[in-house]
Design a protein around this motif. Structure first.
Motif, mmCIF file in Angstrom:
data_model
loop_
_atom_site.group_PDB
_atom_site.id
_atom_site.type_symbol
_atom_site.label_atom_id
_atom_site.label_comp_id
_atom_site.label_asym_id
_atom_site.label_seq_id
_atom_site.Cartn_x
_atom_site.Cartn_y
_atom_site.Cartn_z
ATOM 1 N N GLY A 1 0.814 -1.214 0.000
ATOM 2 C CA GLY A 1 0.000 0.000 0.000
ATOM 3 C C GLY A 1 0.845 1.259 0.000
ATOM 4 O O GLY A 1 0.515 2.238 -0.677
ATOM 5 N N TRP A 2 1.938 1.242 0.752
ATOM 6 C CA TRP A 2 2.844 2.388 0.768
ATOM 7 C C TRP A 2 3.464 2.610 -0.608
ATOM 8 O O TRP A 2 3.558 3.742 -1.084
ATOM 9 N N ILE A 3 3.848 1.514 -1.273
ATOM 10 C CA ILE A 3 4.397 1.618 -2.625
ATOM 11 C C ILE A 3 3.338 2.137 -3.593
ATOM 12 O O ILE A 3 3.622 3.010 -4.427
ATOM 13 N N PHE A 4 2.128 1.612 -3.489
ATOM 14 C CA PHE A 4 1.031 2.076 -4.359
ATOM 15 C C PHE A 4 0.776 3.564 -4.158
ATOM 16 O O PHE A 4 0.515 4.287 -5.112
ATOM 17 N N ARG A 5 0.819 4.013 -2.897
ATOM 18 C CA ARG A 5 0.564 5.422 -2.616
ATOM 19 C C ARG A 5 1.658 6.307 -3.201
ATOM 20 O O ARG A 5 1.384 7.376 -3.745
ATOM 21 N N LYS A 6 2.911 5.859 -3.100
ATOM 22 C CA LYS A 6 4.022 6.623 -3.668
ATOM 23 C C LYS A 6 3.928 6.694 -5.197
ATOM 24 O O LYS A 6 4.301 7.693 -5.796
ATOM 25 N N LEU A 7 3.421 5.613 -5.823
ATOM 26 C CA LEU A 7 3.264 5.590 -7.280
ATOM 27 C C LEU A 7 1.936 6.184 -7.730
ATOM 28 O O LEU A 7 1.641 6.202 -8.918
ATOM 29 N N LYS A 8 1.139 6.640 -6.755
ATOM 30 C CA LYS A 8 -0.167 7.260 -7.003
ATOM 31 C C LYS A 8 -1.138 6.313 -7.732
ATOM 32 O O LYS A 8 -1.879 6.711 -8.621
ATOM 33 N N PHE A 9 -1.111 5.039 -7.336
ATOM 34 C CA PHE A 9 -2.058 4.064 -7.859
ATOM 35 C C PHE A 9 -3.329 4.094 -7.023
ATOM 36 O O PHE A 9 -3.364 4.665 -5.930
ATOM 37 N N ASN A 10 -4.357 3.429 -7.516
ATOM 38 C CA ASN A 10 -5.619 3.327 -6.798
ATOM 39 C C ASN A 10 -5.434 2.439 -5.564
ATOM 40 O O ASN A 10 -4.927 1.324 -5.662
ATOM 41 N N MET A 11 -5.858 2.920 -4.421
ATOM 42 C CA MET A 11 -5.675 2.207 -3.162
ATOM 43 C C MET A 11 -6.906 1.395 -2.739
ATOM 44 O O MET A 11 -6.932 0.860 -1.647
ATOM 45 N N TYR A 12 -7.902 1.293 -3.604
ATOM 46 C CA TYR A 12 -9.163 0.658 -3.203
ATOM 47 C C TYR A 12 -8.946 -0.792 -2.757
ATOM 48 O O TYR A 12 -9.387 -1.179 -1.678
ATOM 49 N N ILE A 13 -8.265 -1.595 -3.559
ATOM 50 C CA ILE A 13 -8.112 -3.011 -3.214
ATOM 51 C C ILE A 13 -7.206 -3.184 -1.993
ATOM 52 O O ILE A 13 -7.413 -4.089 -1.186
ATOM 53 N N ILE A 14 -6.231 -2.291 -1.825
ATOM 54 C CA ILE A 14 -5.379 -2.354 -0.631
ATOM 55 C C ILE A 14 -6.204 -2.041 0.613
ATOM 56 O O ILE A 14 -6.079 -2.716 1.637
ATOM 57 N N HIS A 15 -7.072 -1.033 0.522
ATOM 58 C CA HIS A 15 -7.959 -0.727 1.647
ATOM 59 C C HIS A 15 -8.862 -1.912 1.954
ATOM 60 O O HIS A 15 -9.074 -2.246 3.128
ATOM 61 N N VAL A 16 -9.397 -2.530 0.924
ATOM 62 C CA VAL A 16 -10.276 -3.694 1.129
ATOM 63 C C VAL A 16 -9.523 -4.802 1.850
ATOM 64 O O VAL A 16 -10.035 -5.388 2.816
ATOM 65 N N LEU A 17 -8.326 -5.098 1.419
ATOM 66 C CA LEU A 17 -7.557 -6.166 2.059
ATOM 67 C C LEU A 17 -7.186 -5.820 3.498
ATOM 68 O O LEU A 17 -7.236 -6.680 4.385
#
Length: 126
Positions: free
Chosen positions: A42-58
């Motif tokens: 999730g931290w990597i996704f946030r730094k790359l500005k990807f969608n965090m929806y599935i990370i939040h779900v997990l």
């Protein structure tokens, strides 16, 4: 062809039946251990500005599975016949249920947590 049986669990039924306490330990440890790599992803996704929806779900799934799953497993362990395979199936069912609950309500849960953090910050500033 054999039918479904609650006495089998992916080939681990002998170990789980011999040590039903391991199911309780697993119900508490697995969500915590899985939370760490998902938080890093999730931290990597946030730094790359990807969608965090599935990370939040997990992450919500693991949080709710830890809280509700542990409570349920403790209650079932002390009330029922201490069958580790049935406890494992109950915890797996809770995990899947929490996943679908989090999948449907992720935006609402995220908004709830952000509202709570705003309220806490306002109270600290007073």
């Amino acid at each position: 062809m054999t039918g479904f049986s609650f006495n089998t669990f992916f080939g681990l039924e002998d170990k789980i039946a011999a040590y039903p306490e391991a199911t309780i330990f697993g119900a508490m440890l697995v969500p915590i251990l899985l939370l760490i790599p998902i938080a890093v992803i999730g931290w990597i996704f946030r730094k790359l500005k990807f969608n965090m929806y599935i990370i939040h779900v997990l992450m919500y799934t693991l949080l709710f599975a830890f809280i509700i799953g542990t409570l349920t497993i403790f209650i079932l362990f002390f009330i029922t016949d201490k069958n580790g395979v049935k406890l494992a199936f109950c915890w797996l069912t809770i995990l899947v249920g929490m996943f679908f609950f989090s999948l449907i309500n992720a935006n609402t849960i995220t908004k709830m947590f952000s509202d709570w953090s705003k309220i806490i910050k306002e109270r600290q500033n007073q």
